[in-house]
Design a protein around this motif. Sequence first.
Motif, PDB file in Angstrom:
ATOM      1  N   MET A   1       0.585  -0.864   0.171  1.00  0.00           N
ATOM      2  CA  MET A   1       0.291   0.138   0.339  1.00  0.00           C
ATOM      3  C   MET A   1       0.531   1.040  -0.418  1.00  0.00           C
ATOM      4  O   MET A   1       1.639   1.343   0.639  1.00  0.00           O
ATOM      5  CB  MET A   1      -0.483   0.055   1.863  1.00  0.00           C
ATOM      6  CG  MET A   1      -1.733   1.173   1.325  1.00  0.00           C
ATOM      7  SD  MET A   1      -2.820   1.363   2.693  1.00  0.00           S
ATOM      8  CE  MET A   1      -3.748  -0.205   2.986  1.00  0.00           C
ATOM      9  N   ALA A   2       0.809   2.337  -1.088  1.00  0.00           N
ATOM     10  CA  ALA A   2       1.652   3.240  -0.902  1.00  0.00           C
ATOM     11  C   ALA A   2       1.509   4.269   0.592  1.00  0.00           C
ATOM     12  O   ALA A   2       0.085   3.959   1.081  1.00  0.00           O
ATOM     13  CB  ALA A   2       0.675   4.326  -1.845  1.00  0.00           C
ATOM     14  N   ARG A   3       2.429   4.752   0.378  1.00  0.00           N
ATOM     15  CA  ARG A   3       1.628   5.708   2.116  1.00  0.00           C
ATOM     16  C   ARG A   3       1.250   6.873   2.279  1.00  0.00           C
ATOM     17  O   ARG A   3       0.835   7.403   1.002  1.00  0.00           O
ATOM     18  CB  ARG A   3       3.655   6.166   2.368  1.00  0.00           C
ATOM     19  CG  ARG A   3       3.779   7.148   3.548  1.00  0.00           C
ATOM     20  CD  ARG A   3       5.400   8.091   3.777  1.00  0.00           C
ATOM     21  NE  ARG A   3       5.804   5.903   3.725  1.00  0.00           N
ATOM     22  CZ  ARG A   3       7.371   6.397   4.320  1.00  0.00           C
ATOM     23  NH1 ARG A   3       7.760   7.825   4.422  1.00  0.00           N
ATOM     24  NH2 ARG A   3       7.849   5.239   5.142  1.00  0.00           N
ATOM     25  N   ARG A   4      -0.100   7.455   2.890  1.00  0.00           N
ATOM     26  CA  ARG A   4      -0.718   8.534   2.483  1.00  0.00           C
ATOM     27  C   ARG A   4      -0.063  10.087   2.368  1.00  0.00           C
ATOM     28  O   ARG A   4       1.198   9.961   2.149  1.00  0.00           O
ATOM     29  CB  ARG A   4      -1.035   8.214   3.702  1.00  0.00           C
ATOM     30  CG  ARG A   4      -2.101   7.812   3.944  1.00  0.00           C
ATOM     31  CD  ARG A   4      -2.547   7.993   5.676  1.00  0.00           C
ATOM     32  NE  ARG A   4      -1.572   7.803   6.708  1.00  0.00           N
ATOM     33  CZ  ARG A   4      -1.472   6.571   7.322  1.00  0.00           C
ATOM     34  NH1 ARG A   4      -2.094   5.704   7.580  1.00  0.00           N
ATOM     35  NH2 ARG A   4      -0.981   7.210   8.082  1.00  0.00           N
ATOM     36  N   LYS A   5      -0.171  10.812   1.720  1.00  0.00           N
ATOM     37  CA  LYS A   5       0.175  11.686   1.438  1.00  0.00           C
ATOM     38  C   LYS A   5       0.425  13.294   2.359  1.00  0.00           C
ATOM     39  O   LYS A   5      -0.697  12.941   3.040  1.00  0.00           O
ATOM     40  CB  LYS A   5      -0.687  12.730   0.322  1.00  0.00           C
ATOM     41  CG  LYS A   5       0.119  14.058  -0.688  1.00  0.00           C
ATOM     42  CD  LYS A   5      -0.980  14.696  -1.358  1.00  0.00           C
ATOM     43  CE  LYS A   5      -0.235  15.556  -1.815  1.00  0.00           C
ATOM     44  NZ  LYS A   5      -1.244  17.288  -2.653  1.00  0.00           N
ATOM     45  N   LYS A   6       1.860  13.037   2.740  1.00  0.00           N
ATOM     46  CA  LYS A   6       1.837  14.419   3.961  1.00  0.00           C
ATOM     47  C   LYS A   6       1.332  15.530   3.255  1.00  0.00           C
ATOM     48  O   LYS A   6       1.384  16.821   2.728  1.00  0.00           O
ATOM     49  CB  LYS A   6       2.738  14.341   4.136  1.00  0.00           C
ATOM     50  CG  LYS A   6       3.888  15.578   4.869  1.00  0.00           C
ATOM     51  CD  LYS A   6       5.312  15.440   5.478  1.00  0.00           C
ATOM     52  CE  LYS A   6       6.390  15.500   4.792  1.00  0.00           C
ATOM     53  NZ  LYS A   6       7.288  15.249   4.950  1.00  0.00           N
ATOM     54  N   VAL A   7       0.647  15.840   4.463  1.00  0.00           N
ATOM     55  CA  VAL A   7      -0.034  17.276   4.706  1.00  0.00           C
ATOM     56  C   VAL A   7       1.237  18.695   4.789  1.00  0.00           C
ATOM     57  O   VAL A   7       0.830  19.657   4.411  1.00  0.00           O
ATOM     58  CB  VAL A   7      -1.525  17.394   5.007  1.00  0.00           C
ATOM     59  CG1 VAL A   7      -2.078  19.147   5.195  1.00  0.00           C
ATOM     60  CG2 VAL A   7      -2.126  16.695   4.620  1.00  0.00           C
ATOM     61  N   TYR A   8       1.385  18.041   5.449  1.00  0.00           N
ATOM     62  CA  TYR A   8       2.025  18.615   6.926  1.00  0.00           C
ATOM     63  C   TYR A   8       3.308  18.395   7.809  1.00  0.00           C
ATOM     64  O   TYR A   8       2.796  17.498   8.446  1.00  0.00           O
ATOM     65  CB  TYR A   8       0.932  20.203   7.745  1.00  0.00           C
ATOM     66  CG  TYR A   8       1.572  21.390   8.565  1.00  0.00           C
ATOM     67  CD1 TYR A   8       2.103  22.427   7.953  1.00  0.00           C
ATOM     68  CD2 TYR A   8       1.789  20.177   9.921  1.00  0.00           C
ATOM     69  CE1 TYR A   8       2.655  22.807   8.925  1.00  0.00           C
ATOM     70  CE2 TYR A   8       2.556  21.809  10.996  1.00  0.00           C
ATOM     71  CZ  TYR A   8       3.222  22.483  10.125  1.00  0.00           C
ATOM     72  OH  TYR A   8       3.407  23.118  12.011  1.00  0.00           O
TER      73      TYR A   8
END
Length: 253
Positions: A1-8
């Motif tokens: 599973m791809a790593r979640r997108k970093k927001v901050y």
Amino acid sequence: MARRKKVYEGKAKILFEGPEPGTLVQYFKDDATAGNGAKKDVIDGKGVLNNRLSEFFMTGLQSIGVPTHFIKRLNMREQLIRQVEIVPLEVIVRNYAAGSMAKRLGMEEGTLLPRPIVEFSYKDDKLGDPLVPEEYIIAFGWASQQDLDDIIALALRVNDFMSGVMHGVGIKLVDFKIEIGRVWDGEFPRLVVADEISPDSCRLWDIETGAKLDKDVFRRDLGSLTDAYTEVARRLGVLPSNVTHRPKPTLIN
């Protein structure tokens, strides 16, 4: 599973996109900073402890009707939160003179204040998070007068809850800071307690000995920060039994 997108990414936490619209995943790092980042270190296990402690305080506040951004803890280092619009202020509640207030006013640390005092600082590390009066806040549009009235009421309710809980386990709540966020219910904004509540954001002293159980241990080189935070978690009964202090924790997707 791809790593979640970093927001901050901040000094102590990382925010990732959540599984549903309007949610985020808040990841607690082991990084410790002081003096707006002038002093830095990595304290093994700090993120695990702060995750559990913040969960404890946020759920406790929700149980007495204080709204927060917290939804649930996901694992040892992550929790699911509501996405909020952060009011650009740190809200500081002081019960005793300590830290910058003691220096500013020439007061002895530990002096009991006549009543809890609420202060505001503008969130900007480059400026050193300067204290700001309510007039600035309203003039620059960071919050309205009604917002400020509601924020102060929220902050004092948090103080009542936190002071009582801490006193029950032999700890004095000297001061703390919180952040406030706006969530929207249709066209109407609602203020909630956001960010975290942990020994990173509080001053906690042992009632009997005066020993510091908060980030001042790191700021002032008073010993092991992990031991201090572990003692707070132990007294509150939230210390996870299977904590392993790994220097390079793996993000869990």
